[in-house]
Every structure is written in C-alpha cells, then in structure tokens.
Design an enzyme around this catalytic site. Structure first.
Site, PDB file in Angstrom:
ATOM      1  N   ARG A  90       0.821  -1.216   0.000  1.00  0.00           N
ATOM      2  CA  ARG A  90       0.000   0.000   0.000  1.00  0.00           C
ATOM      3  C   ARG A  90       0.854   1.265   0.000  1.00  0.00           C
ATOM      4  NH1 ARG A  90      -5.380  -0.769   2.139  1.00  0.00           N
ATOM      5  NH2 ARG A  90      -6.095  -2.621   1.045  1.00  0.00           N
TER       6      ARG A  90
ATOM      7  N   ARG B 220      -3.015   6.392   0.577  1.00  0.00           N
ATOM      8  CA  ARG B 220      -3.461   7.675   1.097  1.00  0.00           C
ATOM      9  C   ARG B 220      -2.491   8.358   2.040  1.00  0.00           C
ATOM     10  NH1 ARG B 220      -9.053   5.141   2.658  1.00  0.00           N
ATOM     11  NH2 ARG B 220      -7.590   3.422   2.768  1.00  0.00           N
TER      12      ARG B 220
ATOM     13  N   ARG C  63      -6.346  11.621  -6.294  1.00  0.00           N
ATOM     14  CA  ARG C  63      -7.664  11.077  -5.995  1.00  0.00           C
ATOM     15  C   ARG C  63      -8.761  12.131  -5.930  1.00  0.00           C
ATOM     16  NH1 ARG C  63     -10.695   8.799  -5.214  1.00  0.00           N
ATOM     17  NH2 ARG C  63     -11.008   7.545  -3.364  1.00  0.00           N
TER      18      ARG C  63
ATOM     19  N   ASP D 107      -5.901  -3.085  -7.791  1.00  0.00           N
ATOM     20  CA  ASP D 107      -6.546  -3.647  -6.613  1.00  0.00           C
ATOM     21  C   ASP D 107      -6.637  -5.155  -6.793  1.00  0.00           C
ATOM     22  OD1 ASP D 107      -7.982  -2.659  -4.028  1.00  0.00           O
ATOM     23  OD2 ASP D 107      -9.180  -4.320  -4.787  1.00  0.00           O
TER      24      ASP D 107
ATOM     25  N   TYR E 245     -14.658 -12.210  -0.833  1.00  0.00           N
ATOM     26  CA  TYR E 245     -15.407 -11.037  -1.317  1.00  0.00           C
ATOM     27  C   TYR E 245     -16.556 -11.445  -2.226  1.00  0.00           C
ATOM     28  CZ  TYR E 245     -12.118  -7.596   0.526  1.00  0.00           C
ATOM     29  OH  TYR E 245     -11.377  -6.803   1.357  1.00  0.00           O
TER      30      TYR E 245
HETATM   31  O1  CP3 Z   1       0.448  -1.344  -2.455  1.00  0.00           O
HETATM   32  C1  CP3 Z   1       0.135  -0.469  -3.297  1.00  0.00           C
HETATM   33  O2  CP3 Z   1       0.425   0.705  -3.163  1.00  0.00           O
HETATM   34  C2  CP3 Z   1      -0.534  -0.921  -4.592  1.00  0.00           C
HETATM   35  C3  CP3 Z   1      -1.926  -0.819  -4.649  1.00  0.00           C
HETATM   36  C4  CP3 Z   1      -2.847  -1.703  -3.845  1.00  0.00           C
HETATM   37  C5  CP3 Z   1      -4.145  -1.267  -3.512  1.00  0.00           C
HETATM   38  N1  CP3 Z   1      -4.831  -2.305  -2.973  1.00  0.00           N
HETATM   39  C6  CP3 Z   1      -4.645   0.083  -3.763  1.00  0.00           C
HETATM   40  C7  CP3 Z   1      -5.796   0.535  -2.979  1.00  0.00           C
HETATM   41  C8  CP3 Z   1      -2.733  -3.021  -3.422  1.00  0.00           C
HETATM   42  C9  CP3 Z   1      -1.542  -3.950  -3.486  1.00  0.00           C
HETATM   43  C10 CP3 Z   1      -4.011  -3.396  -2.897  1.00  0.00           C
HETATM   44  C11 CP3 Z   1      -4.329  -4.746  -2.425  1.00  0.00           C
HETATM   45  C12 CP3 Z   1      -5.589  -4.963  -1.693  1.00  0.00           C
HETATM   46  N2  CP3 Z   1      -6.828  -4.423  -1.921  1.00  0.00           N
HETATM   47  C13 CP3 Z   1      -5.713  -5.897  -0.666  1.00  0.00           C
HETATM   48  C14 CP3 Z   1      -4.600  -6.782  -0.182  1.00  0.00           C
HETATM   49  C15 CP3 Z   1      -3.712  -6.113   0.768  1.00  0.00           C
HETATM   50  C16 CP3 Z   1      -4.214  -6.073   2.180  1.00  0.00           C
HETATM   51  O3  CP3 Z   1      -4.320  -4.952   2.692  1.00  0.00           O
HETATM   52  O4  CP3 Z   1      -4.432  -7.135   2.761  1.00  0.00           O
HETATM   53  C17 CP3 Z   1      -7.060  -5.887  -0.239  1.00  0.00           C
HETATM   54  C18 CP3 Z   1      -7.645  -6.712   0.872  1.00  0.00           C
HETATM   55  C19 CP3 Z   1      -7.746  -4.963  -1.056  1.00  0.00           C
HETATM   56  C20 CP3 Z   1      -9.207  -4.652  -1.036  1.00  0.00           C
HETATM   57  C21 CP3 Z   1      -9.365  -3.212  -0.735  1.00  0.00           C
HETATM   58  N3  CP3 Z   1      -9.245  -2.219  -1.678  1.00  0.00           N
HETATM   59  C22 CP3 Z   1      -9.551  -2.596   0.532  1.00  0.00           C
HETATM   60  C23 CP3 Z   1      -9.755  -3.329   1.833  1.00  0.00           C
HETATM   61  C24 CP3 Z   1      -9.532  -1.203   0.310  1.00  0.00           C
HETATM   62  C25 CP3 Z   1      -9.541  -0.102   1.350  1.00  0.00           C
HETATM   63  C26 CP3 Z   1     -10.841   0.548   1.582  1.00  0.00           C
HETATM   64  C27 CP3 Z   1     -10.613   1.842   2.331  1.00  0.00           C
HETATM   65  O5  CP3 Z   1     -10.932   2.893   1.762  1.00  0.00           O
HETATM   66  O6  CP3 Z   1     -10.091   1.803   3.451  1.00  0.00           O
HETATM   67  C28 CP3 Z   1      -9.352  -1.004  -1.071  1.00  0.00           C
HETATM   68  C29 CP3 Z   1      -9.231   0.269  -1.760  1.00  0.00           C
HETATM   69  C30 CP3 Z   1      -7.828   0.653  -2.094  1.00  0.00           C
HETATM   70  N4  CP3 Z   1      -6.970  -0.132  -2.783  1.00  0.00           N
HETATM   71  C31 CP3 Z   1      -7.187   1.896  -1.814  1.00  0.00           C
HETATM   72  C32 CP3 Z   1      -5.915   1.831  -2.389  1.00  0.00           C
HETATM   73  C33 CP3 Z   1      -4.878   2.905  -2.449  1.00  0.00           C
HETATM   74  C34 CP3 Z   1      -7.815   3.083  -1.106  1.00  0.00           C
HETATM   75  C35 CP3 Z   1      -8.851   3.626  -2.031  1.00  0.00           C
HETATM   76  C36 CP3 Z   1      -8.835   5.101  -2.181  1.00  0.00           C
HETATM   77  O7  CP3 Z   1      -7.856   5.683  -2.685  1.00  0.00           O
HETATM   78  O8  CP3 Z   1      -9.863   5.680  -1.814  1.00  0.00           O
END
Ligand code: CP3
Length: 380
Positions: free
Chosen positions: A49, A53, A62, A98, A175
């Site tokens: 991640r 953010r 964003r 994602d 999911y």
């Molecule tokens: O690591 C990185 O920087 C690359 C991008 C990345 C994202 N998601 C971007 C993202 C990666 C590798 C992921 C993987 C991901 N997504 C996982 C596995 C990693 C983990 O944490 O176990 C999971 C479970 C997800 C599913 C998912 N997508 C979640 C739980 C969320 C967060 C929701 C929230 O707003 O708290 C997302 C959205 C997401 N994916 C964001 C980012 C940067 C935030 C969205 C935004 O910018 O509003």
C-alpha cells in the site's frame, strides 16, 4: 528533502529521498536477487500500500479521479505507481491496482467504496452463480493492467523492480460470496463447509483466472508477482489443506520458472509451513512471530522471507521505528533472501517522512560486500 509537502502538492514539490553512499546494485537488481536468494549489496525494501493515502500527491490525484478510474487508466495507474518510488526510494514499484481487478474478466461487477473496500451487489451464493462465471483472456479483460505495466517498464528502468500482483483465490472468494469486507466472512465460510463441491468449483475457476492474470502481467514486464491472501488468517491448518492450499499450489506451480513469486497473508502463524509447501519463492510474514522464528518455519534453505515490521510501529517516534527495523535486520542476519517490508499495508495516517527515513536506514544498516571473499553470511 527538508520541508513536508503541502496537502495539494504537485509532483514537483515532492521531497527527494537521500542518497545512501556505498550501494553498488540498482534497486531492480537488488530486489530480484533477494527474491532469488542471491547475494545483495543491501536488503531491498518496499511497502505494501505504498502508493496509497499516506501520500499527499496521491490524495491530490484522488481528488481529480475516483479509485477505479485511476486503476483502469494506464497513465494514471503508472503515475500512482511511481509516486512512492520517487519519494521513498523503495526498491520495488508495486503496480497501482486492486486485488479485485481480475473480476473484470469474470462477469461480476464490483465497486470500491471509500473506507469500506470492495462491494459486490450480487454476491455468489449458489451453484448456478458459480457456473455462470467466465474465464476470459487476461489481455482482453484487463488489458489496462498490462498496458500500465508496459508503460512502467520504460519509465522505471533499473530504479526499482516492477511488482505485479493479484488477489488469491481464497481472499477473492471471500469477497465474491460475502459481497463486502467482513470480520469473519461467515457466508463465505458457510459455503465452503456447507457446499464443498460448489466451493471447489469456485476455487478452481479462480485459480485459473489468477494464473492467466499473473502470467499476462509477467509477459507485460512484471519482475516478480505477489499473491495477496489477506484473509487466510480465518482458517486453521485442516481447512487450509482441504479447501485452499491445492489451488494456491496450482498457481505457483504454473508460474514456476517465469518470475519470482511472493505469497502474502497475515495472522497465519499456524499455517506458515503449509504456505511454504505451496511453493512460493518468498513468504511474506506479519509481526506476530519474530522474523528468525518465522523463517525457520518456512524452510530457510528453500524460501526467501518478506517482512515484518509492525505496520503500526511506523506511527511511533523515530527512535522506536529505528529500533524495530534494526531488530528485523538483525534477525535476518544478512542471509540472502530477505526483502524488508511491513507486516501488512501502510496505514493512511503514516507520516511519509518516516517511510523515507526507514528506506535509507534499511539500506545503510544492511549494506554489505557482494563480491570478493565470501563473507560467510550465506545460509548453509
Ligand atoms: O500497495 C500499493 O500501493 C498498490 C496498490 C494496492 C491497492 N490495494 C490500492 C488501494 C494493493 C496492493 C491493494 C491490495 C488490496 N486491496 C488488498 C490486499 C492487501 C491487504 O491490505 O491485505 C485488499 C484486501 C484490497 C481490497 C481493498 N481495496 C480494501 C480493503 C480497500 C480499502 C478501503 C478503504 O478505503 O479503506 C481497497 C481500496 C484501495 N486499494 C485503496 C488503495 C490505495 C484506497 C482507495 C482510495 O484511494 O480511496
């Protein structure tokens, strides 16, 4: 790298990482060598991640585009991918995407809701739902991911290894069946226990989709790929063996020889030996076991390890962060095959300056000779 960038900073205002003297390898070479358990000039580091953010420049992006628009537009995904490379000096550039994107080829619409995560309005519940899933060609269904990788390949050069990834079948199934994030995923687990044939058909389909998706990423230039099984900690050894491990093993088996593979999960202390047996090159571990104890469980002669600083520790004052990072490096003991990372994703409230400093510390504290006399740090 003196001032903290304002919240609406553009890329030009982003502070540069410090140069660590004495390094002889490029970030890309360092990362790939470690994933293959070969000698490195310093321990490579990246953060899960890292493009999220906690970065003001990401928040600015964003404000202009929603999350899935960024992920599905190659130029924007490439821009977000490069942000943490420019700012932190990490050795791995993880594709901005994602875990849910492989669903674009399966005929299952989903959304990503801020502060909630993935949402599926019509979750799978029956055999007919699973039979209706499609397995598409990954270039056709998710060509934007491959285009982003091809763009990044040119932009990155040798600065950092390009890391692709996918959600793992179990976490995607959680999911797909539950419909949204949950603490326990009871509906997904009820399907697993209650309709095992349906479950196995779902897992086989997902294993095929994920394999195609990761193969296409490697063909498009990914130097290594990570399989995110984020919710695996919900299972015990028996359930993992019966319902999940064979599909994970199938994926790693079909990628063998193409690019290094990394398995990610958290809360899986009781599963580490079984995870290692599914065949990844590197096992990512969280902070619930000290790194040396975790490495002993995953067969240190056969697997590299990724981790394992507590993602919350980087919120603490620097002295505590430094002590924690040094402890991880000491436990790795300079053995080939360690990739420094957090145990889970960066929390949005993490100060970016701490991460920049942490990358420099890891490189500096782990710097070592790679040529000449064997220093004896390699594992037997
Ligand atoms: O690591 C990185 O920087 C690359 C991008 C990345 C994202 N998601 C971007 C993202 C990666 C590798 C992921 C993987 C991901 N997504 C996982 C596995 C990693 C983990 O944490 O176990 C999971 C479970 C997800 C599913 C998912 N997508 C979640 C739980 C969320 C967060 C929701 C929230 O707003 O708290 C997302 C959205 C997401 N994916 C964001 C980012 C940067 C935030 C969205 C935004 O910018 O509003």
């Amino acid at each position: 790298m003196s001032t903290v960038a304002p919240v609406d900073a553009d890329a030009a205002a982003v502070p540069q990482p410090p140069v660590v003297p004495g390094l002889t390898m490029t970030g890309r070479a360092r990362m790939i060598a470690a994933a293959r358990r070969e000698a490195v000039d310093a321990t490579p580091v990246w953060f899960m991640r890292q493009a999220g953010r906690c970065l003001p420049e990401y928040r600015a992006l964003r404000r202009r585009h929603d999350f899935l628009t960024v992920a599905r537009t190659p130029e924007l995904a490439a821009e977000a991918t490069l942000m943490p490379v420019d700012r932190f000096g990490v050795d791995g550039a993880v594709l901005f995407a994602d875990i849910m994107l492989p669903l674009d080829g399966m005929g299952v619409p989903f959304r990503i809701e801020p502060s909630v995560g993935p949402v599926i309005d019509a979750p799978l519940r029956t055999a007919a739902d699973v039979d209706a899933l499609t397995v598409a060609d990954a270039e056709e269904a998710t060509g934007y991911v491959m285009d982003a990788l091809r763009l990044l390949k040119g932009e990155l050069g040798e600065r950092a290894a390009l890391l692709g990834f996918s959600g793992a079948p179990f976490t995607l199934a959680c999911y797909l069946v539950e419909g949204r994030s949950s603490r326990e995923y009871p509906k997904a687990k009820a399907l697993m226990y209650g309709q095992p044939e349906v479950w196995h058909r779902l897992m086989a389909t997902l294993a095929e989709v994920v394999t195609r998706y990761l193969r296409a990423q490697i063909a498009a230039g990914a130097d290594a790929v990570q399989l995110f099984d984020s919710w695996l900690g919900l299972l015990g050894p028996r359930e993992y063996a019966a319902y999940v491990a064979p599909y994970t093993a199938r994926i790693f088996e079909s990628l063998r020889g193409s690019a290094p593979t990394i398995h990610f999960s958290t809360g899986t202390v009781s599963l580490l030996d079984q995870i290692a047996a599914t065949g990844p090159d590197v096992v990512s571990v969280d902070w619930r076991l000290p790194l040396d104890a975790a490495w002993a469980r995953i067969d240190p002669d056969a697997r590299g390890i990724q981790g394992n600083l507590d993602s919350s520790l980087v919120l603490a004052p620097w002295d505590a962060v430094e002590a924690g990072a040094r402890d991880v490096l000491e436990r790795a003991g300079g053995r080939p095959g360690h990739i420094f990372n957090l145990g889970h994703g960066i929390l949005p409230e993490t100060p970016p300056e701490t991460l920049t400093r942490l990358v420099a510390l890891v490189h500096e504290a782990s710097r070592r000779e790679t040529s000449g006399v064997d220093s004896g740090v390699r594992m037997a």
